[in-house]
Scaffold this motif. Structure first.
Motif, PDB file in Angstrom:
ATOM      1  N   ASN A   1     -14.924   5.014  17.757  1.00 58.22           N
ATOM      2  CA  ASN A   1     -13.776   5.357  16.932  1.00 58.22           C
ATOM      3  C   ASN A   1     -14.092   6.479  15.947  1.00 58.22           C
ATOM      4  OD1 ASN A   1     -11.079   4.819  16.435  1.00 58.22           O
ATOM      5  ND2 ASN A   1     -11.507   3.312  14.851  1.00 58.22           N
ATOM      6  N   PHE A   2     -15.375   6.775  15.710  1.00 61.41           N
ATOM      7  CA  PHE A   2     -15.753   7.822  14.764  1.00 61.41           C
ATOM      8  C   PHE A   2     -15.315   9.209  15.221  1.00 61.41           C
ATOM      9  CE2 PHE A   2     -18.483   5.433  11.841  1.00 61.41           C
ATOM     10  CZ  PHE A   2     -18.260   6.155  10.682  1.00 61.41           C
ATOM     11  N   GLY A   3     -14.849   9.354  16.452  1.00 60.20           N
ATOM     12  CA  GLY A   3     -14.321  10.640  16.901  1.00 60.20           C
ATOM     13  C   GLY A   3     -13.098  11.069  16.118  1.00 60.20           C
ATOM     14  N   ILE A   4     -12.305  10.115  15.674  1.00 54.75           N
ATOM     15  CA  ILE A   4     -11.088  10.433  14.916  1.00 54.75           C
ATOM     16  C   ILE A   4     -11.427  11.080  13.570  1.00 54.75           C
ATOM     17  CG2 ILE A   4      -9.010   9.483  13.825  1.00 54.75           C
ATOM     18  CD1 ILE A   4      -9.023   7.342  16.057  1.00 54.75           C
ATOM     19  N   PRO A   5     -12.274  10.456  12.723  1.00 56.38           N
ATOM     20  CA  PRO A   5     -12.577  11.120  11.453  1.00 56.38           C
ATOM     21  C   PRO A   5     -13.394  12.395  11.608  1.00 56.38           C
ATOM     22  CG  PRO A   5     -13.784   9.046  11.611  1.00 56.38           C
ATOM     23  CD  PRO A   5     -12.829   9.096  12.762  1.00 56.38           C
ATOM     24  N   VAL A   6     -14.249  12.467  12.629  1.00 60.14           N
ATOM     25  CA  VAL A   6     -15.000  13.700  12.844  1.00 60.14           C
ATOM     26  C   VAL A   6     -14.030  14.836  13.159  1.00 60.14           C
ATOM     27  CG1 VAL A   6     -16.614  14.852  14.421  1.00 60.14           C
ATOM     28  CG2 VAL A   6     -17.161  12.600  13.502  1.00 60.14           C
ATOM     29  N   ALA A   7     -13.059  14.587  14.023  1.00 65.43           N
ATOM     30  CA  ALA A   7     -12.058  15.610  14.350  1.00 65.43           C
ATOM     31  C   ALA A   7     -11.236  15.980  13.120  1.00 65.43           C
ATOM     32  CB  ALA A   7     -11.145  15.107  15.463  1.00 65.43           C
ATOM     33  N   ALA A   8     -10.880  14.990  12.306  1.00 69.14           N
ATOM     34  CA  ALA A   8     -10.082  15.260  11.103  1.00 69.14           C
ATOM     35  C   ALA A   8     -10.866  16.111  10.110  1.00 69.14           C
ATOM     36  CB  ALA A   8      -9.647  13.951  10.455  1.00 69.14           C
ATOM     37  N   VAL A   9     -12.149  15.834   9.943  1.00 72.06           N
ATOM     38  CA  VAL A   9     -12.971  16.628   9.028  1.00 72.06           C
ATOM     39  C   VAL A   9     -13.102  18.061   9.551  1.00 72.06           C
ATOM     40  CG1 VAL A   9     -15.311  16.910   8.109  1.00 72.06           C
ATOM     41  CG2 VAL A   9     -14.214  14.668   8.050  1.00 72.06           C
TER      42      VAL A   9
ATOM     43  N   PHE B   1     -12.736   4.563   6.357  1.00 76.13           N
ATOM     44  CA  PHE B   1     -12.807   5.140   5.013  1.00 76.13           C
ATOM     45  C   PHE B   1     -12.954   6.656   5.106  1.00 76.13           C
ATOM     46  CE2 PHE B   1     -15.206   6.446   1.231  1.00 76.13           C
ATOM     47  CZ  PHE B   1     -14.341   6.009   0.240  1.00 76.13           C
ATOM     48  N   VAL B   2     -13.842   7.121   5.983  1.00 73.57           N
ATOM     49  CA  VAL B   2     -14.011   8.569   6.188  1.00 73.57           C
ATOM     50  C   VAL B   2     -12.710   9.170   6.719  1.00 73.57           C
ATOM     51  CG1 VAL B   2     -15.244  10.326   7.531  1.00 73.57           C
ATOM     52  CG2 VAL B   2     -16.496   8.428   6.499  1.00 73.57           C
ATOM     53  N   ASN B   3     -12.076   8.484   7.670  1.00 74.43           N
ATOM     54  CA  ASN B   3     -10.813   8.988   8.217  1.00 74.43           C
ATOM     55  C   ASN B   3      -9.738   9.030   7.139  1.00 74.43           C
ATOM     56  OD1 ASN B   3      -9.226   9.987  10.406  1.00 74.43           O
ATOM     57  ND2 ASN B   3      -8.204   8.006  10.456  1.00 74.43           N
ATOM     58  N   GLU B   4      -9.695   8.017   6.283  1.00 71.79           N
ATOM     59  CA  GLU B   4      -8.702   7.987   5.205  1.00 71.79           C
ATOM     60  C   GLU B   4      -8.858   9.202   4.297  1.00 71.79           C
ATOM     61  OE1 GLU B   4      -5.457   6.479   3.114  1.00 71.79           O
ATOM     62  OE2 GLU B   4      -6.300   5.818   5.022  1.00 71.79           O
ATOM     63  N   LEU B   5     -10.086   9.498   3.905  1.00 71.58           N
ATOM     64  CA  LEU B   5     -10.324  10.657   3.042  1.00 71.58           C
ATOM     65  C   LEU B   5      -9.930  11.963   3.734  1.00 71.58           C
ATOM     66  CD1 LEU B   5     -13.768   9.734   1.447  1.00 71.58           C
ATOM     67  CD2 LEU B   5     -11.483   9.529   0.429  1.00 71.58           C
ATOM     68  N   ALA B   6     -10.300  12.095   5.004  1.00 68.33           N
ATOM     69  CA  ALA B   6      -9.969  13.318   5.749  1.00 68.33           C
ATOM     70  C   ALA B   6      -8.461  13.457   5.922  1.00 68.33           C
ATOM     71  CB  ALA B   6     -10.661  13.308   7.107  1.00 68.33           C
ATOM     72  N   GLN B   7      -7.771  12.369   6.226  1.00 65.60           N
ATOM     73  CA  GLN B   7      -6.320  12.434   6.417  1.00 65.60           C
ATOM     74  C   GLN B   7      -5.602  12.703   5.096  1.00 65.60           C
ATOM     75  OE1 GLN B   7      -5.009  12.762   9.315  1.00 65.60           O
ATOM     76  NE2 GLN B   7      -6.868  12.232  10.424  1.00 65.60           N
ATOM     77  N   LEU B   8      -6.100  12.150   4.006  1.00 68.19           N
ATOM     78  CA  LEU B   8      -5.507  12.458   2.705  1.00 68.19           C
ATOM     79  C   LEU B   8      -5.676  13.941   2.382  1.00 68.19           C
ATOM     80  CD1 LEU B   8      -6.542   9.315   0.636  1.00 68.19           C
ATOM     81  CD2 LEU B   8      -4.217   9.975   1.286  1.00 68.19           C
ATOM     82  N   GLY B   9      -6.825  14.505   2.744  1.00 67.34           N
ATOM     83  CA  GLY B   9      -7.030  15.944   2.578  1.00 67.34           C
ATOM     84  C   GLY B   9      -6.061  16.753   3.427  1.00 67.34           C
ATOM     85  N   GLN B  10      -5.867  16.327   4.675  1.00 65.51           N
ATOM     86  CA  GLN B  10      -4.911  17.009   5.553  1.00 65.51           C
ATOM     87  C   GLN B  10      -3.488  16.870   5.006  1.00 65.51           C
ATOM     88  OE1 GLN B  10      -6.451  19.107   7.287  1.00 65.51           O
ATOM     89  NE2 GLN B  10      -6.240  18.458   9.411  1.00 65.51           N
TER      90      GLN B  10
END
Length: 113
Positions: free
Chosen positions: A32-40, A84-93
């Motif tokens: 599932n870490f592919g999602i936050p990596v892509a978002a970052v 948590f990483v995805n949440e931060l990246a999506q909030l940035g987006q």
């Protein structure tokens, strides 16, 4: 071999550690870490490419699964970290999307030119 390395090696190859690494509690969040990596990585792309509704959905998705990861037994801290990483990246987006469409008015400038 030092005592610390030997202890780590014993822990790493213990039945409990191997059982964890072979479980969905480990591989689910890892895949599932592919999602936050892509978002970052997308934080550097043009703000025109951001989908506001999708970003909002991913913000809610990560909030729900952060809560879920702590509600299950045993608690899944790897899943929590992923979301948590995805949440931060999506909030940035999301902040970039709001800034682009509502604050700077770049969308209106392009439409008039």
């Amino acid at each position: 071999m030092s005592a610390g390395f030997k202890g780590f090696k014993e822990f790493l190859f213990s039945k409990q550690s191997l059982r964890y690494v072979c479980s969905t509690h480990f591989w689910g969040p890892v895949s599932n870490f592919g999602i936050p990596v892509a978002a970052v990585l997308d934080l550097n792309k043009d703000a025109d490419l951001i989908s506001g509704p999708m970003t909002g959905s991913l913000i809610l998705y990560s909030l729900v699964f952060m809560r879920y990861s702590l509600a299950v037994t045993p608690k899944n801290y790897l899943l929590f970290g992923c979301h948590f990483v995805n949440e931060l990246a999506q909030l940035g987006q999301g902040a970039r999307w709001v800034n682009h469409h509502y604050v700077t008015g770049k969308t209106e400038e392009k439409a008039t030119n």
